[in-house]
Design a protein around this motif. Structure first.
Motif, PDB file in Angstrom:
ATOM      1  N   HIS A 151      17.763  31.379  35.813  1.00  0.00           N
ATOM      2  CA  HIS A 151      18.956  32.131  36.195  1.00  0.00           C
ATOM      3  C   HIS A 151      20.144  31.231  36.520  1.00  0.00           C
ATOM      4  O   HIS A 151      21.221  31.713  36.811  1.00  0.00           O
ATOM      5  CB  HIS A 151      18.643  33.032  37.392  1.00  0.00           C
ATOM      6  N   CYS A 152      19.931  29.907  36.494  1.00  0.00           N
ATOM      7  CA  CYS A 152      21.058  28.984  36.667  1.00  0.00           C
ATOM      8  C   CYS A 152      21.881  28.899  35.385  1.00  0.00           C
ATOM      9  O   CYS A 152      23.099  28.770  35.422  1.00  0.00           O
ATOM     10  CB  CYS A 152      20.572  27.593  37.022  1.00  0.00           C
ATOM     11  N   THR A 153      21.175  28.904  34.259  1.00  0.00           N
ATOM     12  CA  THR A 153      21.846  28.640  32.976  1.00  0.00           C
ATOM     13  C   THR A 153      21.840  29.839  32.042  1.00  0.00           C
ATOM     14  O   THR A 153      22.414  29.765  30.962  1.00  0.00           O
ATOM     15  CB  THR A 153      21.160  27.458  32.271  1.00  0.00           C
ATOM     16  N   MET A 154      21.207  30.932  32.428  1.00  0.00           N
ATOM     17  CA  MET A 154      21.115  32.093  31.545  1.00  0.00           C
ATOM     18  C   MET A 154      22.511  32.636  31.221  1.00  0.00           C
ATOM     19  O   MET A 154      23.252  33.023  32.120  1.00  0.00           O
ATOM     20  CB  MET A 154      20.271  33.179  32.203  1.00  0.00           C
ATOM     21  N   SER A 155      22.871  32.621  29.940  1.00  0.00           N
ATOM     22  CA  SER A 155      24.190  33.096  29.536  1.00  0.00           C
ATOM     23  C   SER A 155      24.135  33.589  28.099  1.00  0.00           C
ATOM     24  O   SER A 155      24.881  33.143  27.232  1.00  0.00           O
ATOM     25  CB  SER A 155      25.226  31.972  29.679  1.00  0.00           C
ATOM     26  N   THR A 220      38.968  39.326  29.727  1.00  0.00           N
ATOM     27  CA  THR A 220      39.297  38.393  30.805  1.00  0.00           C
ATOM     28  C   THR A 220      38.165  37.404  31.049  1.00  0.00           C
ATOM     29  O   THR A 220      38.396  36.189  31.184  1.00  0.00           O
ATOM     30  CB  THR A 220      39.595  39.159  32.110  1.00  0.00           C
ATOM     31  N   ARG A 221      36.924  37.919  31.091  1.00  0.00           N
ATOM     32  CA  ARG A 221      35.786  37.020  31.317  1.00  0.00           C
ATOM     33  C   ARG A 221      35.610  36.050  30.144  1.00  0.00           C
ATOM     34  O   ARG A 221      35.313  34.868  30.354  1.00  0.00           O
ATOM     35  CB  ARG A 221      34.500  37.828  31.513  1.00  0.00           C
ATOM     36  N   LEU A 222      35.788  36.530  28.918  1.00  0.00           N
ATOM     37  CA  LEU A 222      35.652  35.658  27.753  1.00  0.00           C
ATOM     38  C   LEU A 222      36.689  34.540  27.762  1.00  0.00           C
ATOM     39  O   LEU A 222      36.396  33.397  27.390  1.00  0.00           O
ATOM     40  CB  LEU A 222      35.778  36.473  26.466  1.00  0.00           C
ATOM     41  N   GLN A 223      37.890  34.859  28.205  1.00  0.00           N
ATOM     42  CA  GLN A 223      38.978  33.882  28.172  1.00  0.00           C
ATOM     43  C   GLN A 223      38.941  32.908  29.344  1.00  0.00           C
ATOM     44  O   GLN A 223      39.198  31.715  29.176  1.00  0.00           O
ATOM     45  CB  GLN A 223      40.332  34.627  28.173  1.00  0.00           C
ATOM     46  N   TYR A 224      38.619  33.399  30.548  1.00  0.00           N
ATOM     47  CA  TYR A 224      38.827  32.582  31.737  1.00  0.00           C
ATOM     48  C   TYR A 224      37.566  32.290  32.565  1.00  0.00           C
ATOM     49  O   TYR A 224      37.586  31.400  33.401  1.00  0.00           O
ATOM     50  CB  TYR A 224      39.846  33.268  32.664  1.00  0.00           C
ATOM     51  N   ASP A 225      36.491  33.052  32.364  1.00  0.00           N
ATOM     52  CA  ASP A 225      35.323  32.865  33.242  1.00  0.00           C
ATOM     53  C   ASP A 225      34.044  33.187  32.481  1.00  0.00           C
ATOM     54  O   ASP A 225      33.201  33.948  32.946  1.00  0.00           O
ATOM     55  CB  ASP A 225      35.473  33.781  34.467  1.00  0.00           C
ATOM     56  N   HIS A 227      30.948  32.216  31.907  1.00  0.00           N
ATOM     57  CA  HIS A 227      29.718  31.496  32.223  1.00  0.00           C
ATOM     58  C   HIS A 227      28.749  32.461  32.910  1.00  0.00           C
ATOM     59  O   HIS A 227      29.153  33.460  33.481  1.00  0.00           O
ATOM     60  CB  HIS A 227      30.002  30.296  33.134  1.00  0.00           C
ATOM     61  N   GLY A 228      27.468  32.120  32.834  1.00  0.00           N
ATOM     62  CA  GLY A 228      26.458  32.995  33.411  1.00  0.00           C
ATOM     63  C   GLY A 228      26.356  34.313  32.658  1.00  0.00           C
ATOM     64  O   GLY A 228      26.764  34.430  31.497  1.00  0.00           O
ATOM     65  N   CYS A 229      25.795  35.305  33.334  1.00  0.00           N
ATOM     66  CA  CYS A 229      25.601  36.626  32.726  1.00  0.00           C
ATOM     67  C   CYS A 229      26.655  37.632  33.170  1.00  0.00           C
ATOM     68  O   CYS A 229      26.483  38.833  32.960  1.00  0.00           O
ATOM     69  CB  CYS A 229      24.209  37.169  33.083  1.00  0.00           C
ATOM     70  N   TRP A 230      27.711  37.163  33.807  1.00  0.00           N
ATOM     71  CA  TRP A 230      28.790  38.027  34.297  1.00  0.00           C
ATOM     72  C   TRP A 230      28.307  38.982  35.393  1.00  0.00           C
ATOM     73  O   TRP A 230      28.925  40.006  35.638  1.00  0.00           O
ATOM     74  CB  TRP A 230      29.415  38.838  33.169  1.00  0.00           C
ATOM     75  N   ASP A 231      27.181  38.644  36.014  1.00  0.00           N
ATOM     76  CA  ASP A 231      26.650  39.539  37.055  1.00  0.00           C
ATOM     77  C   ASP A 231      26.957  39.014  38.450  1.00  0.00           C
ATOM     78  O   ASP A 231      26.371  39.465  39.433  1.00  0.00           O
ATOM     79  CB  ASP A 231      25.137  39.720  36.899  1.00  0.00           C
ATOM     80  N   TYR A 237      37.577  37.851  39.096  1.00  0.00           N
ATOM     81  CA  TYR A 237      37.776  38.830  38.031  1.00  0.00           C
ATOM     82  C   TYR A 237      36.942  40.096  38.229  1.00  0.00           C
ATOM     83  O   TYR A 237      37.106  41.075  37.495  1.00  0.00           O
ATOM     84  CB  TYR A 237      37.451  38.199  36.675  1.00  0.00           C
ATOM     85  N   TRP A 238      36.043  40.088  39.224  1.00  0.00           N
ATOM     86  CA  TRP A 238      35.288  41.286  39.561  1.00  0.00           C
ATOM     87  C   TRP A 238      36.218  42.409  40.008  1.00  0.00           C
ATOM     88  O   TRP A 238      35.905  43.590  39.887  1.00  0.00           O
ATOM     89  CB  TRP A 238      34.260  40.940  40.628  1.00  0.00           C
ATOM     90  N   TRP A 239      37.406  42.033  40.516  1.00  0.00           N
ATOM     91  CA  TRP A 239      38.372  43.038  40.965  1.00  0.00           C
ATOM     92  C   TRP A 239      38.926  43.873  39.815  1.00  0.00           C
ATOM     93  O   TRP A 239      39.458  44.961  40.029  1.00  0.00           O
ATOM     94  CB  TRP A 239      39.509  42.374  41.745  1.00  0.00           C
ATOM     95  N   VAL A 240      38.808  43.383  38.588  1.00  0.00           N
ATOM     96  CA  VAL A 240      39.216  44.203  37.430  1.00  0.00           C
ATOM     97  C   VAL A 240      38.369  45.467  37.362  1.00  0.00           C
ATOM     98  O   VAL A 240      38.830  46.534  36.948  1.00  0.00           O
ATOM     99  CB  VAL A 240      39.087  43.391  36.125  1.00  0.00           C
TER     100      VAL A 240
END
Length: 324
Positions: A151-155, A220-225, A227-231, A237-240
């Protein structure tokens, strides 16, 4: 030195040989007992050392105790029995809810006398609950079915797609809750206006707004963040996602207050016949029952950071929410 490592409980960032890293007990373990003890691991020439003090000692967990050589990698993470019980509860909850929802949709669809705008909105609302339950099962399958997953590198694309589907389902659920509130207010405000003319606006709000919101979040996640599984809920960016949910809850709360005010005025009005007053009394009772469905109860947690009230949030959102 020592590379980033997932030990089955926590993610340890990479450090040079001869250095050490200290972390606190994972937030999720605060469900059991509060502990401020830091856990430390040293990076030796042979690799990472075992956690010191051990998890079960540092986090005050009697359930973790293990005498294996790799105690930190003991499967069935801290409080394993607790999490298994929690998963069983919400799995039963979502399964029961899904069965009831499919039955309800079948009843509304099969009987022609039940075909109306109000029940059409209910069907969409039920569908959003079905998507939400399904998304939970999909997310569990993709992210947590394999204990060997790092779960450290899962992406992977699969895990990101599962999280995206989950976020869309949650958003759609909240916005169909909002539509239910809007429709109830429309019934009281526009008594003599056909409500069919608004159905496409309701569909646009219920399915369209979440679609646009999730699309913006994904870009937004693809462009700026990316990494990981976005969870991770600590990302800015979670505020979006969170801001539109809070907006829907807030508007629904205002609608509930306004509907209650309007019903009270109509009940007290001397110009309304006894039969109409009885109808408004029934509507008042049903409105009070709709408070949980309007999402007003989520305000308790929505305004606090994600790490606050983890234990109550788990019980409330996973267990009680699954039976909603």
């Amino acid at each position: 030195g020592c590379r980033t490592e997932w030990d089955g409980v926590s993610c340890w960032p990479a450090v040079p040989t001869g250095h050490s890293r200290a972390i606190a007990c994972p937030d999720i373990l605060h469900v059991f007992k509060k502990s401020k003890v830091l856990i430390q691991r040293n990076c030796t020439e042979s690799g990472w050392s075992l956690p010191s003090p051990p998890y079960h000692s540092a986090c005050e967990l009697e359930t973790l105790g293990s005498n294996n050589d790799t105690e930190a990698k003991a499967r069935g993470s801290p409080g394993g029995c607790y999490f298994v019980t929690m998963k069983v509860l919400y799995t039963c909850g979502y399964s029961t809810s899904l069965a009831a929802l499919f039955l309800a949709i079948g009843i509304f669809s099969c009987f022609r006398k039940l075909h109306c705008t109000r029940n059409s909105i209910h069907i969409h609302f039920f569908t959003s609950f079905i998507l939400r339950g399904t998304a939970v099962f999909v997310k569990d399958t993709v992210l947590f079915s394999d204990d060997s997953v790092d779960h450290c590198t899962m992406s992977t694309v699969n895990c990101k797609a599962a999280i995206t589907f989950f976020q869309y389902s949650v958003l759609a659920n909240f916005y169909w809750l909002l539509v239910e509130g809007l429709y109830l207010q429309t019934l009281l405000l526009l008594t003599f206006t056909s409500d069919r003319r608004y159905i496409w606006w309701y569909i646009l709000i219920g399915w369209g707004v979440p679609m646009v919101t999730v699309a913006v979040w994904v870009i937004t996640r693809l462009q700026y963040d990316n990494h990981g599984c976005w969870d991770d809920y600590t990302s800015l960016y979670w505020w979006v996602i969170k801001a539109p949910i809070l907006l829907a809850i807030f508007v629904n709360f205002l609608i509930f207050l306004n509907v209650t005010r309007m019903l009270a005025q109509k009940i007290r009005s001397p110009d309304i016949s006894k039969n109409y007053k009885q109808q408004y009394m029934r509507l008042t009772k049903s409105t009070l029952l709709l408070i949980p469905l309007f999402g007003v109860h989520y305000v308790v947690f929505a305004l606090f950071p994600e790490h606050v009230g983890v234990d109550a949030r788990l019980y409330f959102e996973l267990v009680l929410g699954s039976y909603q």
